[in-house]
Structures are given as structure tokens and as C-alpha cells.
Design a protein around this motif. Structure first.
Motif, short mmCIF file in Angstrom:
data_model
loop_
_atom_site.label_atom_id
_atom_site.label_comp_id
_atom_site.label_asym_id
_atom_site.label_seq_id
_atom_site.Cartn_x
_atom_site.Cartn_y
_atom_site.Cartn_z
N SER A 12 12.82 -8.78 1.87
CA SER A 12 11.56 -8.20 2.17
C SER A 12 10.87 -7.39 1.67
O SER A 12 9.57 -7.65 1.94
N SER A 13 10.93 -6.43 1.29
CA SER A 13 9.89 -5.22 0.91
C SER A 13 9.40 -4.88 -0.55
O SER A 13 11.76 -5.07 -1.06
N LEU A 15 11.29 -2.69 -3.66
CA LEU A 15 11.57 -3.26 -5.20
C LEU A 15 12.76 -4.46 -4.52
O LEU A 15 12.13 -5.40 -5.68
N ARG A 35 16.51 -8.81 7.15
CA ARG A 35 15.80 -8.72 8.53
C ARG A 35 14.89 -9.92 8.85
O ARG A 35 15.12 -10.47 9.81
N SER A 36 13.63 -8.96 8.19
CA SER A 36 12.47 -10.05 8.32
C SER A 36 12.13 -10.77 7.44
O SER A 36 12.92 -11.10 6.13
N ASN A 78 20.07 -4.30 -3.06
CA ASN A 78 19.41 -3.37 -3.18
C ASN A 78 18.57 -2.44 -1.53
O ASN A 78 18.50 -1.53 -1.71
N TYR A 142 19.97 10.58 4.16
CA TYR A 142 20.00 9.45 2.43
C TYR A 142 21.49 10.38 1.96
O TYR A 142 22.30 9.21 0.96
N ILE A 175 10.10 6.36 -5.87
CA ILE A 175 8.85 5.14 -7.11
C ILE A 175 8.02 4.63 -5.31
O ILE A 175 8.58 4.63 -4.48
N THR A 177 6.77 2.62 -3.17
CA THR A 177 7.07 1.57 -2.84
C THR A 177 6.23 1.27 -1.15
O THR A 177 6.54 2.93 0.00
N1 LIG Z 1 11.79 3.83 -3.46
C1 LIG Z 1 11.82 4.65 -4.09
O1 LIG Z 1 11.40 6.20 -3.56
C2 LIG Z 1 13.53 4.65 -3.81
C3 LIG Z 1 13.74 5.63 -5.19
C4 LIG Z 1 15.26 5.87 -5.55
C5 LIG Z 1 15.92 4.35 -4.64
N2 LIG Z 1 15.64 3.93 -4.08
C6 LIG Z 1 16.28 2.61 -3.39
O2 LIG Z 1 15.84 1.61 -3.18
C7 LIG Z 1 15.90 0.63 -2.29
C8 LIG Z 1 15.07 -0.18 -1.35
O3 LIG Z 1 14.39 0.36 -1.95
P1 LIG Z 1 12.45 0.13 -1.24
O4 LIG Z 1 11.83 0.99 -1.35
O5 LIG Z 1 12.46 -0.71 -1.94
O6 LIG Z 1 12.66 0.32 -0.02
P2 LIG Z 1 11.48 -0.45 1.70
O7 LIG Z 1 10.12 -1.05 0.86
O8 LIG Z 1 12.07 0.51 2.51
O9 LIG Z 1 12.80 -1.64 1.34
C9 LIG Z 1 14.58 -1.97 1.96
C10 LIG Z 1 14.53 -3.13 1.81
O10 LIG Z 1 16.23 -2.53 2.39
C11 LIG Z 1 15.75 -3.74 3.85
N3 LIG Z 1 16.39 -3.50 4.69
C12 LIG Z 1 17.02 -2.09 5.37
N4 LIG Z 1 17.81 -2.23 6.48
C13 LIG Z 1 18.32 -3.58 6.62
C14 LIG Z 1 19.66 -4.12 7.10
N5 LIG Z 1 20.26 -3.49 8.30
N6 LIG Z 1 19.84 -5.51 6.49
C15 LIG Z 1 19.34 -5.83 5.74
N7 LIG Z 1 18.11 -5.17 5.29
C16 LIG Z 1 17.90 -3.81 5.08
C17 LIG Z 1 14.87 -4.01 4.62
O11 LIG Z 1 13.50 -5.10 5.19
P3 LIG Z 1 14.49 -5.46 6.46
O12 LIG Z 1 14.05 -4.54 7.39
O13 LIG Z 1 13.56 -6.95 6.80
O14 LIG Z 1 15.83 -5.73 6.91
C18 LIG Z 1 13.60 -4.13 3.32
O15 LIG Z 1 13.89 -5.10 2.19
C19 LIG Z 1 17.01 1.15 -1.23
O16 LIG Z 1 18.04 1.27 -1.26
C20 LIG Z 1 16.79 3.00 -1.29
O17 LIG Z 1 17.48 3.76 -1.15
C21 LIG Z 1 14.19 3.74 -3.26
#
Ligand SMILES: NC(=O)c1ccc[n+]([C@@H]2O[C@H](COP(=O)([O-])OP(=O)(O)OC[C@H]3O[C@@H](n4cnc5c(N)ncnc54)[C@H](OP(=O)(O)O)[C@@H]3O)[C@@H](O)[C@H]2O)c1
Length: 227
Positions: A12-13, A15, A35-36, A78, A142, A175, A177
Motif C-alpha cells: 500500500s505504500s 517500496l 492493512r490498507s 517487504n 528496528y 530510501i 519513502t
Molecule cells: N525507506 C527506507 O529508508 C528503508 C530502508 C531500508 C529498509 N526498508 C524496509 O523496506 C520495507 C518497506 O518500507 P517503506 O519505506 O516502503 O515503508 P512504508 O512506506 O511505511 O510502507 C510500509 C508498508 O508496510 C505495510 N505494513 C506495515 N505494517 C503491516 C502489517 N502489520 N501488516 C501488513 N502490512 C503492514 C504498510 O501497509 P499498511 O499500513 O497499509 O498495513 C505499508 O504498505 C520495510 O520493511 C522497511 O524496513 C526501508
């Protein structure tokens, strides 16, 4: 053309959203799990309401997937959360929520996804983090969750060796996001990678030869620290 099925958690958001769009463009049928709802409107996209912290919710998700296909060619684990606070200021429930979402969630996806693996075909890609290899200030919950995730992946890779499935783990630095929104500190977005940079690496992983897996791809912005 061969039909290929992918599961993406956290579609939903951020990556997960970008990964989903990319896979749809590549011709995959994509099950998106969060969830969304997402605003993705595509004939090959199936949006599923899933909370990865709940084993029951993940089981129900696979029941739904089972109505469409017997196997998944690609599983992208993810979904994740990220909050910042010092060890002294971190509430136990915040710490636990990181473990439940970032470690237990991928465990549920693997455990119940086993029935959907296709021998010598399925590629399981985890989005971990540099914070799964190195501790950083004010991100203990984290880091603990991502270190734990990496241990889970390593064990599962060993246990499932005879299946011939591939395990690849991406460990990016920051990244740009939505994960960085609503934090108390402001972070310089110009020192973060863009989601498009991430997709370039993801594309390389997905299109790699079928006998290859990437146990650890660490990548970050050129101004990022990794000492
Ligand atoms: N952005 C960075 O800097 C970065 C760097 C390294 C690694 N990462 C990793 O990349 C992944 C994606 O991060 P992002 O930056 O894309 O974050 P984001 O934009 O906040 O997206 C997080 C996603 O995870 C979902 N989520 C969270 N809790 C959940 C649950 N209980 N059940 C199902 N879905 C759930 C959210 O959807 P809902 O809220 O709709 O459920 C959302 O779609 C994460 O694992 C993060 O640790 C990110």
C-alpha cells in the motif's frame, strides 16, 4: 506467455507500492498484502487485507491466494515499520510491535507460504535493511527486528535447500519513502536513495539467472555511512 504469480507484502505504500507497479509492468499477477487499500487499479492486481503480525490473517490470505493459484513464483516480504527513540525512551509495546511486524510477520509469510513454493522456481526476496547488520543510534527496536529477520532468513534458507527455492535479501540504506514521515527528527531527503534507485537493484535481482541467489545486497546513497 507463461503466467507468473507474485506476492508482495506492504503493497500500500513506499517500496511495496513501487515493487507492485514494477511487477505488474513485467506481466506478473500480483497479490498485494497490507492493512490498507491501495489505489492500484490493474486487471492483474489482487488487493488483500492482511495484517502480517496475525498468523490467522496470513493463513486467510494464503487461502484466498489458493483460490487463484497453486504456486507463487515470487514472494516479496517487504512490510515493515520504523520508529525512532533511544533505548531509555522506547516503550516495550513499541519494541514488541517492531518484532511482531518486521520479524514475526515475515515468519508467518514463510511458514504458510511453504505450501505455495514451486520446486526449483520460487524466489523469496526479503526487504531487510543495513540496520539488520549494524546498530544505529535511536533505532534499537528496528535494528533488533531486522537482525532477527536476517537470522530467520538464514535458517530457513538452510532448511529449505532441498526445495531448490532461492532466497535473496536486500539490505538498503535510507530510501525516500513515507516511512520517514511523522518522525520527530527531520532527515535530509537529498542524502537518501530514491525508490527508482531501489527498483533498479530489485530488477537486477528478479531478472538474475535461476541458479543465483543474493544472500546480502547492501546498497546506500553515496553520502551514507557504513563503517
Ligand atoms: N525507506 C527506507 O529508508 C528503508 C530502508 C531500508 C529498509 N526498508 C524496509 O523496506 C520495507 C518497506 O518500507 P517503506 O519505506 O516502503 O515503508 P512504508 O512506506 O511505511 O510502507 C510500509 C508498508 O508496510 C505495510 N505494513 C506495515 N505494517 C503491516 C502489517 N502489520 N501488516 C501488513 N502490512 C503492514 C504498510 O501497509 P499498511 O499500513 O497499509 O498495513 C505499508 O504498505 C520495510 O520493511 C522497511 O524496513 C526501508
Amino acid at each position: 506467455m507463461r503466467i507468473q504469480y507474485a506476492l508482495v507484502t506492504g503493497s500500500s505504500s513506499g517500496l511495496g507500492y513501487e515493487i507492485t507497479q514494477y511487477l505488474l509492468e513485467e506481466g506478473f499477477i500480483v497479490f498485494g498484502a497490507s492493512r490498507s487499500e491501495t489505489d492500484i487499479d490493474h486487471p492483474k492486481f489482487i488487493d488483500l487485507d492482511v495484517d502480517v503480525t496475525s498468523e490467522e490473517s496470513v493463513q486467510q490470505m494464503y487461502d484466498e491466494i489458493g483460490k487463484e493459484t497453486y504456486g507463487l513464483h515470487l514472494i516479496v516480504s517487504n512490510a515493515g515499520i520504523f520508529e525512532m527513540s533511544s533505548v531509555l525512551e522506547t516503550e516495550s509495546d513499541v519494541f514488541l510491535n517492531h518484532l511482531k511486524t518486521n520479524t514475526l510477520g515475515p515468519f508467518h509469510i514463510l511458514k504458510h507460504g511453504h505450501d505455495f513454493t514451486i520446486e526449483n522456481v520460487t524466489h523469496i526476496v526479503h526487504i531487510s535493511s543495513i540496520a539488520g547488520k549494524k546498530g544505529f543510534e535511536n533505532v534499537s527496536a528496528y535494528c533488533a527486528s531486522k537482525f532477527g529477520l536476517n537470522g530467520l532468513i538464514e535458517s530457513c534458507r538452510e532448511e529449505w535447500k532441498s526445495l531448490g527455492v532461492r532466497f535473496s535479501t536486500l539490505m538498503p540504506g535510507a530510501i525516500d519513502t513515507p516511512i520517514w514521515e511523522n518522525l520527530s527528527d527531520d532527515f535530509e531527503r537529498s542524502k537518501m536513495l530514491d525508490p527508482e534507485d531501489f527498483i533498479q537493484v530489485f530488477d537486477m535481482v528478479v531478472k538474475s539467472p535461476p541458479n543465483m541467489q543474493f544472500s546480502d545486497i547492501t546498497f546506500l546513497h553515496k553520502s551514507g555511512k557504513l563503517e
